[in-house]
Design an enzyme around this catalytic site. Sequence first.
Site, PDB file in Angstrom:
ATOM      1  N   ASP A   1     -10.462 -15.817   4.957  1.00 56.48           N
ATOM      2  CA  ASP A   1     -10.006 -14.473   5.299  1.00 56.48           C
ATOM      3  C   ASP A   1     -11.226 -13.705   5.840  1.00 56.48           C
ATOM      4  OD1 ASP A   1      -8.530 -12.199   5.688  1.00 56.48           O
ATOM      5  OD2 ASP A   1      -7.551 -12.252   3.745  1.00 56.48           O
TER       6      ASP A   1
HETATM    7  C1  BGC Z   1      -6.308  -9.773   5.874  1.00 54.82           C
HETATM    8  C2  BGC Z   1      -5.615 -10.974   6.486  1.00 54.82           C
HETATM    9  C3  BGC Z   1      -5.653 -10.895   7.989  1.00 54.82           C
HETATM   10  C4  BGC Z   1      -7.089 -10.773   8.437  1.00 54.82           C
HETATM   11  C5  BGC Z   1      -7.240 -10.740   9.936  1.00 54.82           C
HETATM   12  C6  BGC Z   1      -7.672  -9.532   6.480  1.00 54.82           C
HETATM   13  O1  BGC Z   1      -8.196  -8.311   6.079  1.00 54.82           O
HETATM   14  O2  BGC Z   1      -6.429  -9.976   4.492  1.00 54.82           O
HETATM   15  O3  BGC Z   1      -4.289 -11.034   6.017  1.00 54.82           O
HETATM   16  O4  BGC Z   1      -5.027 -12.022   8.536  1.00 54.82           O
HETATM   17  O5  BGC Z   1      -7.631  -9.590   7.897  1.00 54.82           O
HETATM   18  O6  BGC Z   1      -6.806  -9.565  10.485  1.00 54.82           O
END
Ligand code: BGC
Length: 751
Positions: A285
Amino acid sequence: MRLPHLLLSCAAFMLAVTVFSAQPATEAEIEIAVGKLLSQMTLAEKLGQMSQQHYDTKSLTNPVSSANAVRNGQVGSFLNPDSAETVNKLQKVAVEESRLKIPLIFGIDVIHGYRTLFPIPLGQSCSWNPELIEAAGRVAAVESSSAGIRWTFAPMLDIARDARWGRIAETLGEDPYLTGQLGAAMVRGFQGKDLTAPDSIAACAKHYVGYGAAEGGRDYNTTLIPEAELRNIYLPSFRAAKEAGVQTFMSAFNDLNGVPTSGNVFTLRQVLQKEWGFDGFVVSDWESIKEMIAHGAAADLHGAARLGINAGVDMEMVSTSYRDHGAALLREGAISTAMLDDSVRRILRVKFRLGLFSNPYTDTTRPSPLLSEENLRVARALATESMVLLKNEKSLLPLSANTKTIAVIGPLADSAVDMRGCWSCRGEASECRTVYSVFKDYVGAKSKVLYAPGLEHASSTDTSEIAAAVKAARKADVVVLCIGEPHELSGEARCRAFIDLPGAQDQLISAVAATGKPIVLVVFGGRPLTFANAAAKAQSILYAWHPGTMAGPAICDLLFGRANPSGKLTTTFPRTVGQIPLYYNHKNTGRPVPLDPKAAQTPLGTAEDPKGYYSQYLDIPQAPAYPFGFGLSYTTFAYSDLKLEAPDANGAIIATVTIANTGTRDGVEVAQLYTRQLVGTLTRPVKELKSFQRVALKAGEQRSVRFELPKHSLGYYDNTGRFLLEPGKYHLWIAPNSAKGAPVEFVLPTQ
Ligand code: BGC
């Protein structure tokens, strides 16, 4: 020595160019192509493939995320590109100017639609309709791929039992089985029938794993989940996505039992790779590798990269610890070449499977698929099926088109931006249709529609506009009151300690109700809200979530009876935040509250005399406000004659029930099959959803509905990872929701 070596690598390179220009036809050919490419890669190029950068126009001056980095093979993927032109520009550098010509993969969060917005996932799940959810995923794939996106960070498969958590909006509810079924449908929709098709996008099962169990419902918080619970509740939806062919996983932010999930060898290497045989790749993530420093699992980026690579997180999102520390870690022997090769192989495999080597560019000449009539039709259908009718006293709904005067009131009646919900991707507020904007299309020529927002914004505490709303209500025969949570109160990092109606909405509702006019509440929200005061004052309640682009038409279709509600809740609605966590598939405890439904609704004693010493609160009824699986229709359904047939040759459990539409309208009933194992080696939940069917019945029609349950669906995991399928007594229900119905008993014989 040197010359033949040089000639050999030149020959390999030439070969590479010819071989890679055509799409390998089989998986075996892909493996050969991946192997050949890998054998030519430098360490820096391998670490480059394992790095994903955030695309933003400002950072293009930064050498790491610029075209130079692509040219030098320092980046394998970008997230959040702004257009197909950007994608093509960077892709051209990758496939024409970099040494090995490896295409980039571009990803974005297409969570509930790209430009055409569908309801938030939690809303979608209330449709219990995998086919329609798959169709929506397909629309999202076609739209986003037209902008160069070949990878979405969805579906979100976390199980949430805590409505304070803002990301409950992105989940498919609290049930592991239903989440798995609907998540798999999303995967099929995104990835299509042929991954190489230019309008297919790779899906990403996230957030692996346990993220939804954040303590206190506070985002990013610690999770403590025993192995049995992890395997029985939190892992099955991810397993279902893997079985549906999902190409990527995302490791999560949370610390799981003391080991952050982005450095968790058990969940990533043991479960995902070894037990499930997943052969796609895992992306971290956003900076979750780096965040292992804040967790206290690593001292610095060097240590964080070591944990991530060792655990099998193949690609690092945004932070750059792999690229900056990979070489040193290899020199020290803290990671191995085999590990790096495995990660790169997985990434290249997915790029090949998507056909990116043979077809790296986005065709900007194809007609725009955005917001097409068909896309809007799917959005309207899914929005309609996602809404849940919670109350309908004296059949106030559906409204007659000839009602003389209708007052449309509330801060969310005409707030287009709030129809989008969280993670609205490229969806524009101006393209969302609100209730008020389409209301006039539904009423007869002689009907009058009055509009008064009552509050300027859903969170506003300024009560100066309430008087105008009351005035409108007084003149009306019926009030449609659009209340709830604005979009910015749910989603990532949007957790709330109290989940009631924000601002002065309760005051608005009380003032309008004092007019004595019948009220239809339309409640918007990204989570189950607690809204008992409002609910008590309304005759009808339609829970609409954040419904997306076609909000208004879907709501009005339901309000005026052009469609009949069929949605059912996929999360338990608490009466008060104090009941959380509250979920239907809980354990029984040694002192359950008595089964008498009346007793279960009422506090059983006082502090001086807590009658019964049950597992209960003294100060509120024990039952939820609305149970899992609950939802009304404009017609009524009756269940009878629940029977079990003798098991078939494979020991499958076959159950039938008769469902009758006993009302005067055609409707769809979501019939739910639950089981309970009465005695187990580990204590077992009081109910578990094992199957469901959407049954369409004409007014007056009845039908025998048959369910077939594979025997293994009765099994579960213990705390050592052992799968148990235990002989003994079981109960089975087929019912309209988790709180209804009488079970039949059966015995699973010793195998
Ligand atoms: C979130 C994810 C997301 C990623 C990319 C993160 O802050 O937890 O769910 O896919 O950002 O935008």
